[in-house]
Motif scaffolding. Structure first.
Motif, PDB file in Angstrom:
ATOM      1  N   VAL A  62      -6.584   0.801   4.479  1.00 31.83           N
ATOM      2  CA  VAL A  62      -7.918   0.520   5.019  1.00 31.83           C
ATOM      3  C   VAL A  62      -8.638  -0.500   4.131  1.00 31.83           C
ATOM      4  N   GLU A  63      -8.553  -0.317   2.818  1.00 27.56           N
ATOM      5  CA  GLU A  63      -9.200  -1.248   1.894  1.00 27.56           C
ATOM      6  C   GLU A  63      -8.623  -2.657   2.028  1.00 27.56           C
ATOM      7  N   ALA A  64      -7.305  -2.765   2.144  1.00 34.29           N
ATOM      8  CA  ALA A  64      -6.669  -4.079   2.298  1.00 34.29           C
ATOM      9  C   ALA A  64      -7.191  -4.766   3.559  1.00 34.29           C
ATOM     10  N   PRO A  80       9.332  10.281  -0.292  1.00 34.91           N
ATOM     11  CA  PRO A  80       9.033   9.441   0.868  1.00 34.91           C
ATOM     12  C   PRO A  80       7.790   9.924   1.617  1.00 34.91           C
ATOM     13  N   LYS A  81       7.054   8.975   2.199  1.00 34.99           N
ATOM     14  CA  LYS A  81       5.833   9.279   2.951  1.00 34.99           C
ATOM     15  C   LYS A  81       6.147   9.785   4.348  1.00 34.99           C
ATOM     16  N   GLY A  82       7.218   9.266   4.955  1.00 35.88           N
ATOM     17  CA  GLY A  82       7.647   9.731   6.263  1.00 35.88           C
ATOM     18  C   GLY A  82       7.008   8.995   7.427  1.00 35.88           C
ATOM     19  N   LEU A  83       7.558   9.269   8.600  1.00 37.73           N
ATOM     20  CA  LEU A  83       7.146   8.589   9.825  1.00 37.73           C
ATOM     21  C   LEU A  83       5.779   9.035  10.326  1.00 37.73           C
ATOM     22  N   GLU A  84       5.426  10.297  10.126  1.00 37.39           N
ATOM     23  CA  GLU A  84       4.119  10.783  10.588  1.00 37.39           C
ATOM     24  C   GLU A  84       2.986  10.084   9.852  1.00 37.39           C
ATOM     25  N   LYS A  85       3.131   9.890   8.555  1.00 34.85           N
ATOM     26  CA  LYS A  85       2.111   9.198   7.769  1.00 34.85           C
ATOM     27  C   LYS A  85       2.025   7.730   8.200  1.00 34.85           C
ATOM     28  N   LEU A  86       3.170   7.128   8.489  1.00 34.11           N
ATOM     29  CA  LEU A  86       3.201   5.756   8.981  1.00 34.11           C
ATOM     30  C   LEU A  86       2.408   5.643  10.289  1.00 34.11           C
ATOM     31  N   LYS A  87       2.652   6.573  11.203  1.00 33.00           N
ATOM     32  CA  LYS A  87       1.935   6.584  12.484  1.00 33.00           C
ATOM     33  C   LYS A  87       0.437   6.785  12.269  1.00 33.00           C
ATOM     34  N   GLU A  88       0.073   7.678  11.371  1.00 32.55           N
ATOM     35  CA  GLU A  88      -1.340   7.928  11.084  1.00 32.55           C
ATOM     36  C   GLU A  88      -2.031   6.650  10.596  1.00 32.55           C
ATOM     37  N   ILE A  89      -1.365   5.918   9.723  1.00 36.22           N
ATOM     38  CA  ILE A  89      -1.956   4.688   9.203  1.00 36.22           C
ATOM     39  C   ILE A  89      -2.072   3.639  10.305  1.00 36.22           C
ATOM     40  N   LYS A  90      -1.051   3.511  11.126  1.00 27.79           N
ATOM     41  CA  LYS A  90      -1.090   2.526  12.210  1.00 27.79           C
ATOM     42  C   LYS A  90      -2.258   2.817  13.151  1.00 27.79           C
ATOM     43  N   ASP A  91      -2.558   4.079  13.360  1.00 29.67           N
ATOM     44  CA  ASP A  91      -3.671   4.458  14.239  1.00 29.67           C
ATOM     45  C   ASP A  91      -5.032   4.127  13.632  1.00 29.67           C
ATOM     46  N   LYS A  92      -5.091   3.870  12.327  1.00 31.88           N
ATOM     47  CA  LYS A  92      -6.376   3.664  11.637  1.00 31.88           C
ATOM     48  C   LYS A  92      -6.653   2.208  11.243  1.00 31.88           C
ATOM     49  N   PHE A 150       3.642  -0.387   3.862  1.00 30.18           N
ATOM     50  CA  PHE A 150       3.366   0.998   3.500  1.00 30.18           C
ATOM     51  C   PHE A 150       4.683   1.617   3.099  1.00 30.18           C
ATOM     52  N   SER A 151       4.698   2.232   1.898  1.00 29.18           N
ATOM     53  CA  SER A 151       5.970   2.726   1.383  1.00 29.18           C
ATOM     54  C   SER A 151       5.782   3.881   0.414  1.00 29.18           C
ATOM     55  N   PRO A 152       6.918   4.572   0.133  1.00 27.12           N
ATOM     56  CA  PRO A 152       8.216   4.475   0.803  1.00 27.12           C
ATOM     57  C   PRO A 152       8.260   5.381   2.037  1.00 27.12           C
ATOM     58  N   ILE A 153       8.878   4.917   3.078  1.00 26.15           N
ATOM     59  CA  ILE A 153       9.003   5.708   4.310  1.00 26.15           C
ATOM     60  C   ILE A 153      10.172   6.684   4.191  1.00 26.15           C
ATOM     61  N   PHE A 154      11.306   6.182   3.764  1.00 21.65           N
ATOM     62  CA  PHE A 154      12.512   6.997   3.609  1.00 21.65           C
ATOM     63  C   PHE A 154      12.868   7.078   2.116  1.00 21.65           C
ATOM     64  N   PRO A 155      13.771   7.983   1.738  1.00 23.90           N
ATOM     65  CA  PRO A 155      14.169   8.061   0.329  1.00 23.90           C
ATOM     66  C   PRO A 155      14.664   6.706  -0.196  1.00 23.90           C
ATOM     67  N   THR A 211       0.847  -1.197   0.000  1.00 22.71           N
ATOM     68  CA  THR A 211       0.000   0.000   0.000  1.00 22.71           C
ATOM     69  C   THR A 211       0.878   1.240   0.000  1.00 22.71           C
ATOM     70  N   HIS A 212       0.263   2.341  -0.488  1.00 19.44           N
ATOM     71  CA  HIS A 212       0.985   3.608  -0.584  1.00 19.44           C
ATOM     72  C   HIS A 212       0.158   4.778  -0.062  1.00 19.44           C
ATOM     73  N   THR A 213      -1.085   4.483   0.362  1.00 20.57           N
ATOM     74  CA  THR A 213      -1.966   5.520   0.909  1.00 20.57           C
ATOM     75  C   THR A 213      -2.760   4.939   2.066  1.00 20.57           C
ATOM     76  N   LEU A 214      -3.325   5.823   2.867  1.00 21.55           N
ATOM     77  CA  LEU A 214      -4.206   5.395   3.948  1.00 21.55           C
ATOM     78  C   LEU A 214      -5.402   4.639   3.391  1.00 21.55           C
ATOM     79  N   ASP A 215      -6.018   5.148   2.337  1.00 25.16           N
ATOM     80  CA  ASP A 215      -7.188   4.483   1.759  1.00 25.16           C
ATOM     81  C   ASP A 215      -6.865   3.054   1.322  1.00 25.16           C
TER      82      ASP A 215
END
Length: 184
Positions: free
Chosen positions: A112-114, A136-148, A124-129, A105-109
């Motif tokens: 969630v769908e998966a 890169p999506k970054g750590l904040e986006k990773l945390k947001e997805i984990k929360d959902k 979920f990728s890419p986190i870092f370059p 996956t590459h987005t929150l949507d």
């Protein structure tokens, strides 16, 4: 922190004998929880998959996954399947075959769908370059997805150091997936 190794022919080769010898060294050196055979270059994925899965009895604590082909994974006795982000419609089929199923996956949507479709986990990728993978999506986006989502979340993309592993763990990831971390 779960450790997920992704093979790549540029490191592992598509030659079945060389591949299995190299992968065996990687599996002996690292404590790997899951490994996937990802090779989009080989003209004979099934033969390479048989070589890959021949290592399975020697590493009973490691899940062995094939990439993209759930029917082949089931017929050869793989533990699971890693489906690409354009294959959400095949999650239920993979699950009906008894396969542990992870989806890119590459987005929150997409994450969630998966989960809604029955996947056991997502990357979920890419986190870092990462070469050729865009911004890169970054750590904040990773945390947001984990929360959902409640299924397992593996951070992927540019993870090559222990510090980066600590950072994705701090962001809530259940594990990390990497090609280069395990070979460089």
């Amino acid at each position: 922190m779960l450790r997920y190794a992704i093979t790549d022919p540029s490191y592992y080769s598509s030659d079945p004998l060389f591949f299995s010898r190299f992968l065996e060294r990687i599996l002996r050196f690292h404590a790997i929880d899951m490994v996937v055979l990802r090779d989009k270059q080989t003209s004979d994925y099934e033969t390479l998959a048989r070589s890959f899965l021949s290592l399975k009895p020697h590493f009973p604590e490691t899940k062995f996954l094939l990439h993209s082909d759930e029917c082949l994974a089931a017929s050869l006795g793989a533990d699971g399947i890693h489906l690409p982000s354009n294959a959400f419609g095949r999650i239920s089929h993979a699950k009906s075959l008894g396969l542990w199923t992870i989806v890119s996956t590459h987005t929150l949507d997409e994450a969630v769908e998966a989960e809604q479709e029955g996947a056991d986990a997502v990357t979920f990728s890419p986190i870092f370059p990462t070469p050729g993978k865009g911004e890169p999506k970054g750590l904040e986006k990773l945390k947001e997805i984990k929360d959902k989502i409640s299924i397992k979340l593996f951070a992927l993309g540019g993870i090559v150091t222990d510090e980066q592993i600590g950072a994705v763990e701090g962001a809530g990831a259940d594990g990390f997936a990497s090609i280069r971390y395990f070979v460089e």
